[in-house]
Design an enzyme around this catalytic site. Structure first.
Site, PDB file in Angstrom:
ATOM      1  N   ARG A  41     -39.553  96.807 -53.980  1.00  0.00           N
ATOM      2  CA  ARG A  41     -38.336  96.465 -54.732  1.00  0.00           C
ATOM      3  C   ARG A  41     -38.585  96.453 -56.232  1.00  0.00           C
ATOM      4  O   ARG A  41     -37.677  96.748 -57.008  1.00  0.00           O
ATOM      5  CB  ARG A  41     -37.798  95.108 -54.273  1.00  0.00           C
ATOM      6  CG  ARG A  41     -37.154  95.215 -52.914  1.00  0.00           C
ATOM      7  CD  ARG A  41     -36.610  93.900 -52.441  1.00  0.00           C
ATOM      8  NE  ARG A  41     -35.834  94.097 -51.224  1.00  0.00           N
ATOM      9  CZ  ARG A  41     -35.492  93.118 -50.403  1.00  0.00           C
ATOM     10  NH1 ARG A  41     -35.838  91.870 -50.666  1.00  0.00           N
ATOM     11  NH2 ARG A  41     -34.789  93.378 -49.319  1.00  0.00           N
ATOM     12  N   LYS A 202     -27.311  92.962 -31.386  1.00  0.00           N
ATOM     13  CA  LYS A 202     -26.104  92.329 -30.866  1.00  0.00           C
ATOM     14  C   LYS A 202     -24.809  93.039 -31.229  1.00  0.00           C
ATOM     15  O   LYS A 202     -24.641  93.480 -32.362  1.00  0.00           O
ATOM     16  CB  LYS A 202     -26.016  90.900 -31.399  1.00  0.00           C
ATOM     17  CG  LYS A 202     -27.087  90.002 -30.858  1.00  0.00           C
ATOM     18  CD  LYS A 202     -26.948  88.642 -31.490  1.00  0.00           C
ATOM     19  CE  LYS A 202     -27.895  87.639 -30.852  1.00  0.00           C
ATOM     20  NZ  LYS A 202     -27.815  86.348 -31.566  1.00  0.00           N
ATOM     21  N   GLY A 355     -31.501  96.420 -42.540  1.00  0.00           N
ATOM     22  CA  GLY A 355     -32.892  96.124 -42.861  1.00  0.00           C
ATOM     23  C   GLY A 355     -33.877  96.623 -41.815  1.00  0.00           C
ATOM     24  O   GLY A 355     -34.880  97.262 -42.142  1.00  0.00           O
ATOM     25  N   GLY A 378     -28.122  93.322 -45.616  1.00  0.00           N
ATOM     26  CA  GLY A 378     -26.811  92.686 -45.440  1.00  0.00           C
ATOM     27  C   GLY A 378     -25.735  93.367 -46.252  1.00  0.00           C
ATOM     28  O   GLY A 378     -24.596  93.524 -45.809  1.00  0.00           O
TER      29      GLY A 378
END
Ligand code: ADP
Ligand code: MG
Length: 398
Positions: A41, A202, A355, A378
């Site tokens: 990053r 999920k 991610g 996210g």
């Protein structure tokens, strides 16, 4: 949401103080030694930083790290980031002892064009996550221009990601610009056919993405743990597989909605099962919906792999979010790997969001074969859900 935003190239930064929001939320060694275990990053922020310095701006960089919850937590200090950034830039990065306190204020006031300083962890201030206008204004007062390059944080309306834009002209850095161009472009005007591959654990965490992509995509491919909820909804036997029984009705609705809209929805036709959730589980391959008691589906099967790889071969754009199986266990990584390989071979625009999906593509060695791997987990998910991103909405329209 308008994805067409002004960038650092659309504003004159020469001789100006620029508040630059970066995503320096890097992983640190757990032993408190201050060793950064992955500086990806920090490297990703270099093009925008270098550009600003080359243009003669004085750069006041800032970022959050971890969740200090408004307290000063020494282990979450950005000092190690300043040291690493200094090495990478070959230039001293002046470290402030606070965010908007006396040390930051005086160092910012003295900062010269071509110099860079780093504020302390923005979340040491309680006002950061509350988007407190007083904190936003205090940060803004140190600078004349705001540049946002922290794509990983644009889904949050915090003082340093959105609030400051109330007080300063706000533009994007190169990282955000690319995310907006590629993902925004694929959502707004995709090169067709648009194939969306959705997997991961999920259904419940992917509802927004499924809903939004059903409106846009030509084909939707379902894999990963969420496929078993679809299978169970059709009366299939799923053994111990991940199952969200509360979402079975929703899965049925999605299948119907896809049919009504003429969207091709592909579900697994076979599955690789294990007799436990472990890397050394015993393995068998069964037809979808026929998982024996005591076994659980941990990857898509070989027939499904073929079906899915064929579906992406002639795509114009592929958006992929969510691994096809438990790729962390090599025995159950084949489906994810085959899809990654298929993506590396198409001429389609290939976009990886999420991610774990980004980690899977990297781990399997296909990262440099993709058009774009989103830098925000996210944030990319909310982007694909069609939600407004506060850290993007606050930037000036182009
Ligand atoms: P992303 O971060 O890319 O959005 P998710 O967080 O939704 O992806 O899902 C990633 C996780 O899903 C991985 O850790 C993977 O092991 C898990 N997963 C994939 N398939 C299965 C499965 N069949 N059973 C259990 N977990 C699964
Ligand atoms: Mg995840």
């Amino acid at each position: 949401m308008n994805y067409n935003k002004k960038t650092v190239k659309d504003i004159d930064v020469k001789g100006k103080k620029v508040l630059l929001r970066c995503d320096f939320n890097v992983p640190m060694a757990k032993d408190g030694s201050g060793v950064i275990t992955d500086d990806k990053r920090i490297r990703a922020a270099l093009p925008t930083i270098q550009y600003l310095l080359d243009q003669g701006a004085a750069v006041i960089a800032c970022s959050h790290m971890g969740k200090p919850k408004g307290q000063v937590v020494p282990e979450l200090s950005l000092k190690p980031v300043a040291a690493r950034l200094s090495e990478l830039l070959g230039k001293q990065v002046i470290m402030a002892a606070d965010v908007v306190g006396p040390d930051a204020q005086s160092k910012a006031a003295a900062l010269q064009p071509g110099q860079i300083m780093l504020l302390e962890n923005t979340r040491f201030e309680a006002g950061e996550t509350k988007n407190d206008p007083a904190l936003a204004k205090a940060m803004a007062d140190m600078a004349q221009i705001y540049v946002s390059d922290a794509f990983g944080a644009v889904h949050r309306a915090h003082a340093s990601t959105a609030g400051v834009a109330d007080y300063l002209p706000a533009v994007s850095g190169f990282l955000i610009q690319k995310e907006l161009e590629v993902i925004g472009g694929a959502l707004a005007a995709p090169k067709r056919p648009l194939v969306a591959i959705l997997g991961g654990s999920k259904v419940s965490s992917k509802i927004g993405v499924i809903n939004n992509l059903l409106e846009i995509a030509d084909t939707i491919i379902i894999g990963g743990g969420m496929a078993y909820t679809f299978s169970a909804a059709e009366g299939g036997k799923v053994g111990n597989s991940l199952l969200e029984s509360d979402w079975m009705d929703y899965s049925k609705e999605m299948v119907k909605k896809a049919a009504d809209k003429g969207v091709k929805l592909l579900l697994p036709v076979d599955t690789v099962c294990g007799d436990k959730f472990a890397p050394d589980a015993n393995i068998q391959v069964v037809e979808a919906g026929q998982i024996p008691d005591g076994w659980e589906g941990l990857d898509i099967g070989p027939k499904t792999v073929k079906l899915y790889c064929d579906a992406v071969a002639d795509a114009g754009t592929v958006i992929w979010n969510g691994p096809m199986g438990v790729f962390e266990f090599p025995a159950f990584a084949k489906g994810t790997e085959a899809v990654a390989e298929a993506l590396s071979k198409t001429n389609a625009i290939t976009i990886i969001g999420g991610g774990d999906s980004a980690a899977a593509v990297q781990q399997l060695g296909y990262a440099d074969k993709m058009t774009h791997i989103s830098t925000g987990g996210g944030a990319s998910l909310e982007f694909m859900e069609g939600k407004e991103l506060p850290g993007v909405a606050c930037l000036l329209d182009a």
